[in-house]
Scaffold this motif. Structure first.
Motif, short mmCIF file in Angstrom:
data_model
loop_
_atom_site.label_atom_id
_atom_site.label_comp_id
_atom_site.label_asym_id
_atom_site.label_seq_id
_atom_site.Cartn_x
_atom_site.Cartn_y
_atom_site.Cartn_z
N LYS A 74 47.80 39.38 27.84
CA LYS A 74 48.61 40.31 28.61
C LYS A 74 48.09 40.39 30.04
O LYS A 74 46.88 40.27 30.26
CB LYS A 74 48.57 41.71 27.98
N PHE A 75 48.99 40.60 30.98
CA PHE A 75 48.61 40.73 32.38
C PHE A 75 48.95 42.13 32.87
O PHE A 75 50.05 42.63 32.64
CB PHE A 75 49.34 39.69 33.24
N ARG A 76 47.99 42.76 33.52
CA ARG A 76 48.23 44.07 34.12
C ARG A 76 47.93 43.96 35.62
O ARG A 76 46.82 43.61 36.02
CB ARG A 76 47.34 45.13 33.49
N ARG A 77 48.96 44.22 36.43
CA ARG A 77 48.85 43.99 37.87
C ARG A 77 48.43 45.24 38.64
O ARG A 77 48.86 46.35 38.33
CB ARG A 77 50.17 43.47 38.42
N TYR A 78 47.59 44.99 39.66
CA TYR A 78 47.12 46.05 40.53
C TYR A 78 47.28 45.60 41.99
O TYR A 78 47.12 44.42 42.30
CB TYR A 78 45.64 46.37 40.27
N GLY A 79 47.58 46.54 42.85
CA GLY A 79 47.69 46.20 44.27
C GLY A 79 47.67 47.45 45.13
O GLY A 79 47.80 48.57 44.63
N ALA B 254 41.07 47.90 38.20
CA ALA B 254 41.25 46.56 37.64
C ALA B 254 40.09 46.17 36.72
O ALA B 254 40.30 45.56 35.66
CB ALA B 254 41.40 45.54 38.76
N PHE B 255 38.87 46.52 37.10
CA PHE B 255 37.70 46.13 36.30
C PHE B 255 37.45 47.06 35.12
O PHE B 255 36.92 46.63 34.09
CB PHE B 255 36.45 46.09 37.18
N ALA C 165 39.12 39.54 31.80
CA ALA C 165 38.83 38.94 33.10
C ALA C 165 39.64 39.65 34.17
O ALA C 165 40.62 40.34 33.89
CB ALA C 165 39.17 37.45 33.08
N VAL C 166 39.21 39.46 35.41
CA VAL C 166 39.99 39.90 36.57
C VAL C 166 40.39 38.64 37.33
O VAL C 166 39.54 37.80 37.67
CB VAL C 166 39.18 40.84 37.48
N ALA C 167 41.69 38.50 37.58
CA ALA C 167 42.21 37.36 38.33
C ALA C 167 42.66 37.84 39.71
O ALA C 167 43.40 38.81 39.82
CB ALA C 167 43.37 36.72 37.59
N LEU C 168 42.18 37.16 40.74
CA LEU C 168 42.53 37.51 42.11
C LEU C 168 43.60 36.56 42.63
O LEU C 168 43.40 35.34 42.62
CB LEU C 168 41.30 37.43 43.02
N VAL D 5 44.16 40.59 30.95
CA VAL D 5 43.66 40.09 32.24
C VAL D 5 44.23 40.97 33.33
O VAL D 5 45.45 41.14 33.45
CB VAL D 5 44.07 38.62 32.48
N SER D 6 43.35 41.57 34.12
CA SER D 6 43.78 42.36 35.27
C SER D 6 44.04 41.43 36.44
O SER D 6 43.23 40.54 36.74
CB SER D 6 42.70 43.37 35.65
N VAL D 7 45.16 41.63 37.12
CA VAL D 7 45.53 40.79 38.26
C VAL D 7 45.56 41.65 39.52
O VAL D 7 46.26 42.66 39.58
CB VAL D 7 46.92 40.14 38.05
N VAL D 8 44.79 41.25 40.51
CA VAL D 8 44.74 41.97 41.79
C VAL D 8 45.27 41.06 42.89
O VAL D 8 44.75 39.96 43.09
CB VAL D 8 43.30 42.41 42.14
N ARG D 9 46.28 41.52 43.58
CA ARG D 9 46.87 40.73 44.66
C ARG D 9 46.19 41.08 45.98
O ARG D 9 46.15 42.25 46.38
CB ARG D 9 48.37 40.96 44.76
N LEU D 10 45.68 40.06 46.68
CA LEU D 10 45.02 40.22 47.96
C LEU D 10 45.77 39.37 48.98
O LEU D 10 45.51 38.17 49.11
CB LEU D 10 43.55 39.79 47.87
N GLN D 11 46.71 39.99 49.68
CA GLN D 11 47.54 39.26 50.62
C GLN D 11 47.50 39.90 51.99
O GLN D 11 47.62 41.11 52.13
CB GLN D 11 49.00 39.21 50.14
#
Length: 265
Positions: free
Chosen positions: A228-233, A43-44, A51-54, A14-20
């Motif tokens: 597994k989680f892979r983070r992007y920002g 991320a995609f 999945a992509v989690a925001l 699961v790709s994780v994208v932080r939008l802050q």
């Protein structure tokens, strides 16, 4: 470099994208389409994610940038066939909710703030101060509407009516976006599109969210404990490299802080 081993099933990713932060054009808001484009692409497309989690924590901002970011998320989701899940932290309001609505499902914390589906324009009037100081404001235009709502001149009914028309058009676009994405999930609540906000489960009740859940347990419940989680920002902005003055950076932080303050954060 990861080398696949035959007959060994890989763990779901699961790709994780932080939008802050506030949403605005380059140099003013923390979130904008130009800066997020490469982040979302990776991320995609990297590693064939399930999945992509925001992770969303935004009080809103520019309607155009919100629309561009949301449209990019949908476009990438459809091209890659990867579903999108939004997890709201403190707030997903106004433009922040616009972006959240691009997800296939929206989840929130019990205390998250969602909604504020409206449009706001804020300014000030300084003509009385200038008059008291003996300062004369001189404005020359070609086109009668060029000086609309000049804060150093008295407000006119014509200017206010013109601004209300603009705000109304933007509001209708926002409403259409939410209706298109949330569809039959929305309840027939008269306050839904008035700029009202909802907290946690009340947001679920009116259809602005699909449930109360946090990102990691929510994705594990869907894809298994071995996910597994892979983070992007976005990378942190370096003022000297971007050529931004300290004053511009400070103004951006003040505007962002004011955006969160509207929701008591």
């Amino acid at each position: 470099m990861q080398i696949p081993i035959p007959f060994v099933k890989s763990k779901p990713l699961v790709s994780v994208v932080r939008l802050q932060g506030a949403i605005g054009p380059q140099g003013r808001g923390a979130l904008n389409d130009a800066a997020l484009a490469p982040v979302l692409e990776r991320a995609f497309r990297r590693g064939k994610p399930k999945a992509v989690a925001l992770e969303i924590n935004s009080p809103g901002g520019s309607p155009v940038q919100s629309s561009l970011i949301g449209a990019r998320i949908r476009r990438l989701s459809e091209e890659t066939k990867v579903p999108v899940f939004a997890f709201v932290e403190d707030v997903a309001a106004s433009g922040g909710y616009w972006i959240a609505s691009a997800a296939d499902e929206i989840f929130a914390d019990e205390s998250s703030i969602l909604g504020s589906i409206g449009v706001i324009s804020a300014s000030f009037g300084a003509q009385v101060f200038l008059h008291r100081q003996g300062i004369e404001r001189r404005v020359h235009t070609a086109g009668k509407s060029k000086s609309m709502l000049d804060p150093f001149r008295p407000e006119t009914e014509e200017d206010v009516a013109r601004l209300n028309r603009i705000l109304g058009q933007l509001h209708e676009t926002f409403i259409a976006q939410v209706k298109a994405r949330r569809g039959g999930k929305l309840k027939n609540d008269p306050d839904l599109f008035t700029g009202e906000i909802w907290i946690g489960r009340s947001a679920v009740e009116v259809g602005l969210a699909d449930g109360v859940a946090h990102l990691v347990p929510g994705m594990k419940a869907r894809y298994g404990d071995k996910v597994k989680f892979r983070r992007y920002g976005m990378k942190k902005r370096l003022i000297p490299r971007l050529g931004l003055s300290l004053a511009e950076e400070t103004l951006g932080l003040i505007e962002e802080r004011a955006g969160y303050a509207r929701f008591g954060l």
